[in-house]
Design a protein around this motif. Structure first.
Motif, PDB file in Angstrom:
ATOM      1  N   ARG A  57       0.817  -1.180   0.049  1.00  0.00           N
ATOM      2  CA  ARG A  57       0.023  -0.047  -0.131  1.00  0.00           C
ATOM      3  C   ARG A  57       0.932   1.386  -0.157  1.00  0.00           C
ATOM      4  O   ARG A  57       2.044   1.169   0.599  1.00  0.00           O
ATOM      5  N   PRO A  58       0.412   2.454  -0.593  1.00  0.00           N
ATOM      6  CA  PRO A  58       1.184   3.543  -0.916  1.00  0.00           C
ATOM      7  C   PRO A  58       1.834   4.081   0.753  1.00  0.00           C
ATOM      8  O   PRO A  58       3.066   4.557   0.908  1.00  0.00           O
ATOM      9  N   LYS A  59       1.120   3.784   1.880  1.00  0.00           N
ATOM     10  CA  LYS A  59       1.687   4.122   2.942  1.00  0.00           C
ATOM     11  C   LYS A  59       2.451   3.041   3.823  1.00  0.00           C
ATOM     12  O   LYS A  59       2.621   3.046   5.117  1.00  0.00           O
ATOM     13  N   GLY A  60       2.822   2.073   3.046  1.00  0.00           N
ATOM     14  CA  GLY A  60       3.692   1.193   3.278  1.00  0.00           C
ATOM     15  C   GLY A  60       3.286  -0.259   4.175  1.00  0.00           C
ATOM     16  O   GLY A  60       4.023  -1.177   4.454  1.00  0.00           O
ATOM     17  N   LEU A 103      -6.370  -4.671 -10.575  1.00  0.00           N
ATOM     18  CA  LEU A 103      -7.203  -4.709  -9.063  1.00  0.00           C
ATOM     19  C   LEU A 103      -6.235  -4.028  -8.038  1.00  0.00           C
ATOM     20  O   LEU A 103      -6.525  -3.230  -7.384  1.00  0.00           O
ATOM     21  N   GLU A 104      -4.927  -4.346  -8.108  1.00  0.00           N
ATOM     22  CA  GLU A 104      -3.931  -3.869  -7.223  1.00  0.00           C
ATOM     23  C   GLU A 104      -3.835  -2.341  -7.486  1.00  0.00           C
ATOM     24  O   GLU A 104      -3.751  -1.360  -6.492  1.00  0.00           O
ATOM     25  N   LYS A 105      -3.714  -2.099  -8.750  1.00  0.00           N
ATOM     26  CA  LYS A 105      -3.769  -0.405  -9.055  1.00  0.00           C
ATOM     27  C   LYS A 105      -5.145   0.266  -8.581  1.00  0.00           C
ATOM     28  O   LYS A 105      -5.042   1.093  -7.794  1.00  0.00           O
ATOM     29  N   SER A 110      -7.376   4.383  -4.744  1.00  0.00           N
ATOM     30  CA  SER A 110      -8.698   4.630  -3.945  1.00  0.00           C
ATOM     31  C   SER A 110      -8.625   4.455  -2.641  1.00  0.00           C
ATOM     32  O   SER A 110      -8.105   3.736  -2.159  1.00  0.00           O
ATOM     33  N   PRO A 111      -9.188   5.832  -2.020  1.00  0.00           N
ATOM     34  CA  PRO A 111      -9.418   5.555  -0.445  1.00  0.00           C
ATOM     35  C   PRO A 111     -10.056   4.546  -0.027  1.00  0.00           C
ATOM     36  O   PRO A 111      -9.989   3.917   1.042  1.00  0.00           O
ATOM     37  N   ASP A 112     -11.138   3.974  -0.838  1.00  0.00           N
ATOM     38  CA  ASP A 112     -11.937   2.706  -0.553  1.00  0.00           C
ATOM     39  C   ASP A 112     -11.458   1.650  -1.247  1.00  0.00           C
ATOM     40  O   ASP A 112     -11.023   1.698  -2.498  1.00  0.00           O
ATOM     41  N   PHE A 113     -11.734   0.482  -0.982  1.00  0.00           N
ATOM     42  CA  PHE A 113     -11.519  -0.641  -2.019  1.00  0.00           C
ATOM     43  C   PHE A 113     -12.565  -0.814  -2.913  1.00  0.00           C
ATOM     44  O   PHE A 113     -13.739  -0.350  -2.817  1.00  0.00           O
TER      45      PHE A 113
END
Length: 189
Positions: A57-60, A103-105, A110-113
């Motif tokens: 995830r972007p925040k690690g 799907l991973e992208k 997005s902030p939500d799944f």
């Protein structure tokens, strides 16, 4: 709880072939440890059709997408599922690996799944469509997912998933290697 125990409990249904995939968050473990564990598990489980795909995830933090490849391919070929995926920008003729990367992208942008993740997780296409149409409201039953269709069938599946998760955790906690769960392949755990 070890990574193996976490995977056994949260991903037992995918490991044993009861459902096409599971997704689990590994926030308590370092990204490096999770990636290394995924590499080892792929070496031992891919021969059984089970794959581990880490999503950083972007925040690690790291999610692990555990999937039974033959079962997931079959699930996503359902015409109702294909219609939803097409609407969300998936290319119908793309490989399963390309669909997972897309799907991973979508997860990471997005902030939500993204709602179509339910299809990958084996939720009935009618329930995924119902969730999208109703914006998550007006469901008949809430368990592993929000049910808009067959409550009775969903309850049965929820019970099977619960039993499988507990049994898989028991086996791994008792010393069974995680990859032996793949040998169970939808048998009574």
């Amino acid at each position: 709880m070890s990574i193996e125990q976490l995977l056994a409990y949260h991903c037992g249904p995918a490991l044993t072939g009861l459902k096409p995939s599971n997704l689990v968050s590994c926030t308590k473990y370092s990204t490096r440890d999770v990636i290394e564990k995924n590499i080892l598990l792929n070496k031992s489980c891919n021969t059984y059709g089970v794959y581990f795909h880490p999503i950083v995830r972007p925040k690690g933090s790291v999610l692990i997408f555990v999937y039974n490849k033959p079962l997931l391919e079959q699930t996503l070929k359902n015409p109702k599922a294909m219609k939803i995926l097409d609407k969300e920008g998936y290319t119908p003729e793309s490989s399963l690996e390309d669909k997972i990367k897309f799907l991973e992208k979508r997860i990471n942008s997005s902030p939500d799944f993204p709602h179509e993740i339910g299809l990958f997780l084996g939720y009935p296409a009618s329930d995924v469509a119902g969730f999208i149409k109703n914006k998550g409201e007006n469901y008949k039953l809430c368990g592993y997912w929000k049910v808009y269709g067959n409550k009775r069938k969903a309850r049965r599946l929820f019970r099977r998933y619960n039993r499988c998760r507990k049994d898989c955790l028991f086996l791994v906690t008792g010393g069974r290697p995680l990859e032996t769960l793949c040998l169970l392949n939808n048998k009574a755990v």
